[in-house]
Write an enzyme that holds these catalytic residues in place. Structure first.
Site, mmCIF file in Angstrom:
data_model
loop_
_atom_site.group_PDB
_atom_site.id
_atom_site.type_symbol
_atom_site.label_atom_id
_atom_site.label_comp_id
_atom_site.label_asym_id
_atom_site.label_seq_id
_atom_site.Cartn_x
_atom_site.Cartn_y
_atom_site.Cartn_z
ATOM 1 N N HIS A 7 0.827 -1.205 0.000
ATOM 2 C CA HIS A 7 0.000 0.000 0.000
ATOM 3 C C HIS A 7 0.857 1.250 0.000
ATOM 4 C CE1 HIS A 7 0.450 -0.860 4.421
ATOM 5 N NE2 HIS A 7 0.603 0.443 4.504
ATOM 6 N N HIS A 79 4.005 7.134 3.799
ATOM 7 C CA HIS A 79 4.933 6.002 3.633
ATOM 8 C C HIS A 79 4.452 5.069 2.534
ATOM 9 C CE1 HIS A 79 2.112 4.199 6.685
ATOM 10 N NE2 HIS A 79 2.309 3.105 5.997
ATOM 11 N N GLU A 130 7.688 1.007 5.014
ATOM 12 C CA GLU A 130 7.145 -0.023 5.891
ATOM 13 C C GLU A 130 7.355 -1.366 5.218
ATOM 14 O OE1 GLU A 130 2.880 0.282 6.383
ATOM 15 O OE2 GLU A 130 2.843 -1.130 8.051
#
Ligand code: CO
Length: 134
Positions: A7, A79, A130
């Site tokens: 994502h 992020h 991440e």
């Protein structure tokens, strides 16, 4: 080592307004809000055919994204999340390469119930990364 883009996360000052923008103006499928107190955020996920968009709103006084929104009051890209097969193996490789893992370096359970880690943006071309074990 990294796999699919899981994502892209966007910090927003108003989660309801952000969700409505994606649902109504952009015509996307948006999940119900999910509070993640241990991460200091409330999230919704937008399902796209090839990835997801995560909208993040601060939750609680110590939210890690409150400061980000101070500098980006309209919101902004926060992020990106890449999938890895083995998060501990990935962490060791990256630490050996000199990359900094944020927090205490231990994976935590993220919004999808899977272990996640965050990597210092200064070590990754100015982008908070991440990693999520899938
Ligand atoms: Co994320």
């Amino acid at each position: 080592m990294i796999g699919r883009l899981n994502h892209v996360a966007i910090a927003v000052p108003d989660l309801q307004a952000g969700a409505a923008l994606y649902r109504e103006t952009l015509g996307a499928t948006v999940s119900a809000p999910q509070a993640l107190p241990e991460h200091g955020v409330t999230v919704v996920f937008i399902e796209l055919p090839n990835t997801k968009i995560e909208l993040l709103e601060p939750l609680g006084p110590d939210s890690p994204i409150a400061k980000f929104l101070d500098g980006n009051p309209a919101g902004g890209m926060h992020h990106i999340c890449y999938e890895v097969d083995d998060i501990l193996e990935a962490r060791e490789k990256l630490k050996n390469a000199g990359a900094r893992v944020l927090g205490d370096g231990q994976p935590r359970i993220g919004a999808h119930g899977k272990p996640v880690l965050f990597l210092h943006p200064k070590d990754f071309t100015g982008t908070l990364v991440e990693l999520e074990q899938v």
